[in-house]
Each structure stands twice: as structure tokens, then as C-alpha cells.
Write an enzyme that holds these catalytic residues in place. Structure first.
Site, PDB file in Angstrom:
ATOM      1  N   CYS A  12       0.862  -1.175   0.000  1.00 38.05           N
ATOM      2  CA  CYS A  12       0.000   0.000   0.000  1.00 38.05           C
ATOM      3  C   CYS A  12       0.904   1.232   0.000  1.00 38.05           C
ATOM      4  CB  CYS A  12      -0.895   0.001   1.233  1.00 38.05           C
ATOM      5  SG  CYS A  12       0.064   0.097   2.750  1.00 38.05           S
ATOM      6  N   HIS A  42       5.703  -6.374   7.930  1.00 41.51           N
ATOM      7  CA  HIS A  42       5.459  -7.741   8.407  1.00 41.51           C
ATOM      8  C   HIS A  42       5.546  -8.715   7.250  1.00 41.51           C
ATOM      9  CE1 HIS A  42       4.598  -6.385  12.377  1.00 41.51           C
ATOM     10  NE2 HIS A  42       3.698  -5.553  11.942  1.00 41.51           N
ATOM     11  N   GLU A 126       0.297  -0.484  15.679  1.00 42.02           N
ATOM     12  CA  GLU A 126      -0.455   0.736  15.334  1.00 42.02           C
ATOM     13  C   GLU A 126      -1.413   1.108  16.471  1.00 42.02           C
ATOM     14  OE1 GLU A 126      -2.865   0.651  11.690  1.00 42.02           O
ATOM     15  OE2 GLU A 126      -4.201   2.090  12.663  1.00 42.02           O
ATOM     16  N   THR A 162      -6.506   1.163  11.163  1.00 43.08           N
ATOM     17  CA  THR A 162      -6.649   1.440   9.722  1.00 43.08           C
ATOM     18  C   THR A 162      -6.873   0.174   8.892  1.00 43.08           C
ATOM     19  OG1 THR A 162      -4.252   1.427   9.492  1.00 43.08           O
ATOM     20  CG2 THR A 162      -5.311   3.576   9.721  1.00 43.08           C
ATOM     21  N   SER A 218       1.410 -10.386   9.296  1.00 41.60           N
ATOM     22  CA  SER A 218       0.794  -9.161   8.775  1.00 41.60           C
ATOM     23  C   SER A 218      -0.703  -9.124   9.080  1.00 41.60           C
ATOM     24  CB  SER A 218       1.045  -9.098   7.272  1.00 41.60           C
ATOM     25  OG  SER A 218       0.059  -8.306   6.659  1.00 41.60           O
ATOM     26  N   SER A 262       1.487  -5.537   2.758  1.00 35.35           N
ATOM     27  CA  SER A 262       2.923  -5.598   3.037  1.00 35.35           C
ATOM     28  C   SER A 262       3.598  -6.687   2.196  1.00 35.35           C
ATOM     29  CB  SER A 262       3.138  -5.866   4.526  1.00 35.35           C
ATOM     30  OG  SER A 262       2.404  -7.002   4.918  1.00 35.35           O
TER      31      SER A 262
HETATM   32 FE1  F3S Z   1      -1.148   1.282   4.262  1.00 34.15          FE
HETATM   33 FE2  F3S Z   1      -1.233   3.560   5.477  1.00 34.15          FE
HETATM   34 FE3  F3S Z   1      -3.414   2.424   4.680  1.00 34.15          FE
HETATM   35  S1  F3S Z   1       0.132   1.904   5.954  1.00 34.15           S
HETATM   36  S2  F3S Z   1      -3.030   0.239   4.796  1.00 34.15           S
HETATM   37  S3  F3S Z   1      -1.837   3.221   3.365  1.00 34.15           S
HETATM   38  S4  F3S Z   1      -3.095   3.436   6.598  1.00 34.15           S
END
Ligand code: F3S
Length: 289
Positions: A12, A42, A126, A162, A218, A262
Site C-alpha cells: 500500500c 510484516h 499501530e 486502519t 501481517s 505488506s
Molecule cells: Fe497502508 Fe497507510 Fe493504509 S500503511 S493500509 S496506506 S493506513
């Protein structure tokens, strides 16, 4: 057999950004002393690549660390940041901007006297960081049972980790609203993540089985596994191409493949190439989306 690859697979924005920041710092730091405050990503293959560039995981907080410490995309609590600063190292903040927004919503409402409820996994980095922004006035919850732990009378500010599963967030926030009609609910699930979850559900409607590619540690990858299973699909969770078991797949007419936020592209590509090779053998057809 036909194989469909989810378009939302792979790093992401926040993970890609943190990965690039770490590689840039490794190039810029002459001493080669670049540390990450915990595993940056991760995913074992991505971590190996960072290690090969001399980037290490910070083992302990101590004074006089020469070099750079990188804060991960998950972010940290204000206390943790202070501890890191005391080491004397240069601090590079790679917190995902979307996580920063959640941190700032929490600080803002905690200062106004709200009690903060985070729908998320309290053992995840987080969430630990987010709780730190609530200034001791908050809790992380994951199940309906946890709702009993909420204070009986308080102004509530509710946010999500998130990477939270959207259905779980909706269910728990609705229960909270029933008991605390005045509660402020902020759906802070990351858009990227939401799109991935939605695409996965659509994919489940098109295929007979799902292969989720990503690190076993992850959170968002594990959530993809949860979602695929809850959609009733046989689900195979693999960290790399080596974990694919062709015999278990051969009876499915159509298989969907999705990588976590990830999961590096090169790991996903290797899984797809292995399927390509098997395809020649088993007469499979592979296409994106
Ligand atoms: Fe990635 Fe940031 Fe969303 S780490 S999953 S873009 S909150």
C-alpha cells in the site's frame, strides 16, 4: 484451471513510502547504522531485503546511538517517540500519513474530554501507538464481549485501526451507538484497505478458492484470510511460492490470488510464475483482475 489476480494486491502507499524512506536513509547514512523501531514490514522477504542493505531492527533503547532510527508506518505513541529521541539518534518518521490523521483525531478528542475507543487489535503496534495519543483515556476493543469494558457514562470517540475488517467495525460501532447514542464514530479504515477487502469479496464470488500471499504476522494479510474464509471459500495462506501445494489446487476450476498491503510485488510475482509453470502442466490460464 483459471487464475485471477486481484488488482489491489501488494504494497500500500504507506508501506511503500516507509520502505523507500528506509532504503534512502541506508544510502545516506555513512556509518550504515540505520535502525527501524520494530520490523518495518510484516513480511520476511521484504525484511531480508532491508537487512541486505544494512538496515537493522532496533534491539534496545539506549543512550548515544549513532545513526538513524526510523519510525514505522504504524506510528508510535508520544511517549515512545520521546524515548527514541533520548537515544541521540536522528529520528526519521515514516508513519503513514493516514495513521497520522487517526492519531490527530484521537489527540483532539481526548483533549476535549472524550473517552477514546479503538476498534482494533490491542497487541498491534499501530493500536498501541494510537492508544498513547488518547492520554490514558482510551481502550482497544475487538469483540462484542469487550463492549462490557466501556465506561458506563462517558462521551465516546470511536475510531478504527486502519486495517480493520469493515464488517466488524460496522457491527461494533452500531452496538456502541445503541448504548451510547451520543458517541462520535469515525470510520478511519484506510481506503486502500477497504478497496482490497471489497475486491476480495467480489473475487470470492467469481472463483472457487483463494490464495492469500503475505507474511503470517501481517494484520491486513490475515484479515484477507478471515474475509475469504467468511465468504465460504477454501483459502490457502502462503508466505511464498514454496508453500504452494499444487495437488491441493488442481481440482478447482478458478482460483483468485491476492497479496496483502505488506506483500512485495516480487513475492507475488514468484507465486504467479510458479502457478504459470504449473499451468503448463495442468492446463491453467492466468489473468489479472
Ligand atoms: Fe497502508 Fe497507510 Fe493504509 S500503511 S493500509 S496506506 S493506513
Amino acid at each position: 484451471m483459471k487464475v485471477r489476480i486481484a488488482k489491489t494486491s501488494g504494497f500500500c502507499f504507506g508501506v511503500k513510502r516507509a520502505f523507500e524512506i528506509a532504503l534512502r536513509e541506508a544510502k545516506m547514512t555513512e556509518s550504515g547504522n540505520v535502525f527501524t523501531d520494530g520490523p518495518l514490514i510484516h513480511n520476511p522477504q521484504a525484511l531480508e531485503r532491508l537487512q541486505n542493505q544494512g538496515i537493522k531492527i532496533l534491539e534496545e533503547i539506549k543512550r548515544n546511538i549513532k545513526g538513524t532510527i526510523i519510525i514505522r508506518s504504524h506510528g508510535v505513541s508520544p511517549e515512545r517517540r520521546k524515548e527514541l529521541e533520548k537515544t541521540g539518534a536522528k529520528i526519521v518518521d515514516a508513519t503513514c500519513p493516514k495513521v497520522k490523521i487517526v492519531q490527530s483525531v484521537i489527540s483532539q478528542y481526548a483533549q476535549k474530554g472524550f473517552y477514546v475507543v479503538i476498534i482494533g487489535d490491542k497487541s498491534h503496534a499501530e493500536v498501541r501507538g494510537l492508544l498513547g495519543h488518547a492520554n490514558e483515556k482510551g481502550i482497544a476493543i475487538q469483540t462484542e464481549y469487550d463492549l462490557k469494558k466501556l465506561p458506563s457514562s462517558a462521551k465516546l470517540c470511536v475510531v478504527a485501526q486502519t486495517t480493520q475488517n469493515k464488517d466488524k467495525f460496522t457491527l461494533l460501532s452500531e452496538k456502541i451507538k445503541e448504548r451510547f447514542p451520543e458517541a462520535l464514530i469515525f470510520d478511519t479504515i484506510c481506503e486502500t484497505n477497504r478497496n482490497r477487502q471489497e475486491e476480495l469479496k467480489d473475487l470470492c464470488n467469481l472463483v472457487d478458492a483463494i490464495i492469500v500471499v503475505g507474511g503470517k504476522e501481517s494484520a491486513n494479510t490475515r484479515r484477507s484470510v478471515e474475509i475469504a474464509k467468511s465468504e465460504g471459500k477454501p483459502t490457502f495462506f502462503v508466505e511464498s511460492e514454496n508453500e504452494l501445494v499444487p495437488d491441493k489446487l488442481k481440482d478447482f476450476k478458478e482460483v483468485g490470488i491476492i497479496g496483502g498491503a505488506s506483500t512485495p510485488d516480487w513475492v507475488l510475482s514468484r507465486v504467479v510464475s510458479k502457478l504459470e509453470k504449473l499451468k503448463n502442466h495442468h492446463d491453467w490460464k492466468i489473468e489479472a483482475g
